[in-house]
Enzyme design. Structure first.
Site, PDB file in Angstrom:
ATOM      1  N   LYS A   1       0.088 -13.180 -31.498  1.00 57.42           N
ATOM      2  CA  LYS A   1       0.213 -11.928 -31.068  1.00 57.42           C
ATOM      3  C   LYS A   1       1.103 -11.752 -29.662  1.00 57.42           C
ATOM      4  O   LYS A   1       0.267 -12.024 -28.540  1.00 57.42           O
ATOM      5  CB  LYS A   1      -1.191 -10.818 -30.698  1.00 57.42           C
ATOM      6  CG  LYS A   1      -1.501 -10.432 -30.605  1.00 57.42           C
ATOM      7  CD  LYS A   1      -3.247  -9.410 -30.685  1.00 57.42           C
ATOM      8  CE  LYS A   1      -3.014  -7.841 -31.267  1.00 57.42           C
ATOM      9  NZ  LYS A   1      -2.317  -6.564 -30.876  1.00 57.42           N
TER      10      LYS A   1
ATOM     11  N   TYR B   1      -1.476 -11.979 -26.008  1.00 60.44           N
ATOM     12  CA  TYR B   1      -2.721 -10.845 -25.794  1.00 60.44           C
ATOM     13  C   TYR B   1      -3.842 -10.516 -27.196  1.00 60.44           C
ATOM     14  O   TYR B   1      -3.170 -11.201 -28.327  1.00 60.44           O
ATOM     15  CB  TYR B   1      -2.142  -9.771 -25.071  1.00 60.44           C
ATOM     16  CG  TYR B   1      -1.173  -8.705 -26.221  1.00 60.44           C
ATOM     17  CD1 TYR B   1      -0.147  -9.279 -27.157  1.00 60.44           C
ATOM     18  CD2 TYR B   1      -2.095  -7.392 -26.406  1.00 60.44           C
ATOM     19  CE1 TYR B   1       0.124  -8.024 -27.743  1.00 60.44           C
ATOM     20  CE2 TYR B   1      -1.276  -6.658 -27.480  1.00 60.44           C
ATOM     21  CZ  TYR B   1      -0.286  -7.522 -28.614  1.00 60.44           C
ATOM     22  OH  TYR B   1       0.415  -6.289 -29.310  1.00 60.44           O
TER      23      TYR B   1
ATOM     24  N   LEU C   1       1.033  -9.399 -38.201  1.00 61.72           N
ATOM     25  CA  LEU C   1       0.087  -9.952 -37.728  1.00 61.72           C
ATOM     26  C   LEU C   1      -1.289  -9.519 -38.072  1.00 61.72           C
ATOM     27  O   LEU C   1      -1.651  -8.684 -39.167  1.00 61.72           O
ATOM     28  CB  LEU C   1      -0.300  -8.477 -36.162  1.00 61.72           C
ATOM     29  CG  LEU C   1      -1.240  -9.272 -35.577  1.00 61.72           C
ATOM     30  CD1 LEU C   1      -0.947 -10.575 -34.240  1.00 61.72           C
ATOM     31  CD2 LEU C   1      -1.332  -8.286 -34.827  1.00 61.72           C
TER      32      LEU C   1
ATOM     33  N   GLU D   1       4.814  -4.186 -41.610  1.00 65.96           N
ATOM     34  CA  GLU D   1       3.760  -4.047 -41.383  1.00 65.96           C
ATOM     35  C   GLU D   1       4.032  -2.151 -40.458  1.00 65.96           C
ATOM     36  O   GLU D   1       5.403  -1.848 -40.682  1.00 65.96           O
ATOM     37  CB  GLU D   1       2.569  -4.494 -40.112  1.00 65.96           C
ATOM     38  CG  GLU D   1       4.101  -5.367 -39.169  1.00 65.96           C
ATOM     39  CD  GLU D   1       2.660  -5.960 -38.551  1.00 65.96           C
ATOM     40  OE1 GLU D   1       1.743  -6.049 -38.227  1.00 65.96           O
ATOM     41  OE2 GLU D   1       3.723  -7.301 -37.983  1.00 65.96           O
TER      42      GLU D   1
HETATM   43  N1  PDD Z   1      -1.720  -4.041 -32.254  1.00 63.16           N
HETATM   44  N2  PDD Z   1       0.364  -5.357 -36.278  1.00 63.16           N
HETATM   45  C1  PDD Z   1       1.002  -5.648 -35.074  1.00 63.16           C
HETATM   46  C2  PDD Z   1       2.746  -5.718 -34.754  1.00 63.16           C
HETATM   47  C3  PDD Z   1      -0.073  -4.779 -34.064  1.00 63.16           C
HETATM   48  O1  PDD Z   1       0.590  -4.989 -32.920  1.00 63.16           O
HETATM   49  C4  PDD Z   1      -1.446  -5.168 -34.118  1.00 63.16           C
HETATM   50  C5  PDD Z   1      -2.162  -4.100 -33.226  1.00 63.16           C
HETATM   51  C6  PDD Z   1      -2.247  -4.741 -35.198  1.00 63.16           C
HETATM   52  C7  PDD Z   1      -3.265  -4.506 -35.783  1.00 63.16           C
HETATM   53  O2  PDD Z   1      -4.164  -5.190 -34.881  1.00 63.16           O
HETATM   54  P1  PDD Z   1      -5.188  -5.053 -34.613  1.00 63.16           P
HETATM   55  O3  PDD Z   1      -6.304  -4.326 -36.346  1.00 63.16           O
HETATM   56  O4  PDD Z   1      -6.435  -6.225 -34.953  1.00 63.16           O
HETATM   57  O5  PDD Z   1      -5.493  -4.173 -33.962  1.00 63.16           O
HETATM   58  C8  PDD Z   1      -1.243  -4.973 -36.201  1.00 63.16           C
HETATM   59  C9  PDD Z   1      -2.311  -2.953 -31.207  1.00 63.16           C
HETATM   60  C10 PDD Z   1      -3.398  -2.752 -30.798  1.00 63.16           C
HETATM   61  C11 PDD Z   1      -1.432  -2.841 -30.001  1.00 63.16           C
HETATM   62  O6  PDD Z   1      -0.289  -3.643 -29.854  1.00 63.16           O
HETATM   63  O7  PDD Z   1      -2.165  -2.181 -29.099  1.00 63.16           O
END
Ligand code: PDD
Length: 287
Positions: free
Chosen positions: A147, A33, A203, A179
């Site tokens: 992701k 996703y 991620l 993270e």
């Molecule tokens: N999640 N690490 C993890 C495990 C994440 O699920 C996310 C983002 C990030 C940050 O990535 P980005 O800056 O590209 O949003 C880091 C999204 C927002 C979610 O699962 O809803």
């Protein structure tokens, strides 16, 4: 009125969008996703999100069913059908419908789904108070750079934090920060912004990359290097970053104040730069 979603080439009301129970996303969590912020109807850092989408798809041996230009068109239509303005656009691609078998089907039509969710900009006074978090062992697999929609470990770890009476957890693997449960982690120490390097253990966040870029652009010292547990607990500031949270200060960690227990001066500066960047996206000056 039901929101309009995109499913396999069609735009339709959410309550009319149906997916088979044999979809491998439902049966195995076999899919990936993206979450893309939309400000004033404009897609934030779209090429970065589409490049990460390509990497996630490669990671699960699935070909991208659409070229980037076509994804852009789908997203723009979806945003327009949902009234423009601010959204977080969720895209999910699964390996599609097949008889249940762990082996990857040789030829399969993937399932493509996208929807718009409301996106609220952070409330400054709430953000200045920050959130409370705990540290927790990272129990996830070793492909966290994909992701993947299979988020059970993240869900269980987030719930463990909630059950401990706090908002989120920062994960540690072998004594180093990876993270947050749905966000990247940063610390600030002696005026330097520090975040773990990209690897298969976390991620590659689009927000993370923008924060690093903004530091570089504005001559703020920034390092991408491992953060030891002790450095986390002794940091002047701790932040979590994501597309939906932007830059969120963690002001209490494991029951102890981080710095003065409120958002720090580096956060104030970065949050300002991030807001300016969003304004530039809204006005079509940046993307
Ligand atoms: N999640 N690490 C993890 C495990 C994440 O699920 C996310 C983002 C990030 C940050 O990535 P980005 O800056 O590209 O949003 C880091 C999204 C927002 C979610 O699962 O809803």
């Amino acid at each position: 009125m039901s929101a309009i979603v995109y499913l396999n080439g069609e735009f339709l009301p959410a309550d009319e969008a149906k997916v088979s129970v044999l979809d491998r996303g439902f049966i195995f969590g076999d899919g990936i996703y993206e979450v893309i912020p939309v400000y004033g109807g404009r897609l934030f850092r779209l090429e970065h999100h589409l490049n990460r989408l390509d990497h996630s798809l490669q990671g699960i041996h699935l070909e991208n069913p659409l070229p980037h230009s076509q994804w852009r068109s789908v997203f723009e239509q979806l945003v327009e059908k949902n009234g423009g303005s601010d959204h977080s656009l969720y895209l999910q691609i699964t390996r599609g419908v097949a008889q249940r078998d762990h082996a990857i089907p040789l030829q399969n039509e993937p399932t493509l789904f996208a929807m718009c969710n409301p996106l609220k900009s952070p409330n400054l006074s709430t953000y200045r108070q920050g959130i409370e978090a705990i540290t927790i062992e990272d129990i996830r697999w070793k492909h966290c750079n994909i992701k993947a929609i299979a988020l059970l470990p993240n869900i269980l770890l987030r719930q463990q934090a909630i059950n401990a009476g706090v908002s989120d957890a920062i994960m540690l693997r072998d004594g180093e920060v990876t993270e947050g449960t749905a966000a990247n982690a940063f610390i600030v120490k002696n005026g330097c912004v520090i975040t773990p390097p990209k690897s298969n253990l976390l991620l590659p966040g689009i927000t993370r990359d923008l924060v690093v870029e903004l530091c570089q652009e504005h001559k703020i010292p920034v390092e991408e290097r491992a953060i030891l547990e002790e450095e986390l607990t002794e940091a002047d500031e701790v932040w979590l970053t994501s597309s939906t949270k932007e830059i969120l200060p963690v002001t209490r960690l494991n029951g102890t104040l981080v710095g003065k227990g409120e958002a720090g001066p580096m956060w104030e500066q970065m949050a300002g730069l991030y807001r300016d960047y969003k304004t530039a996206v809204r006005e079509g000056r940046r993307d």
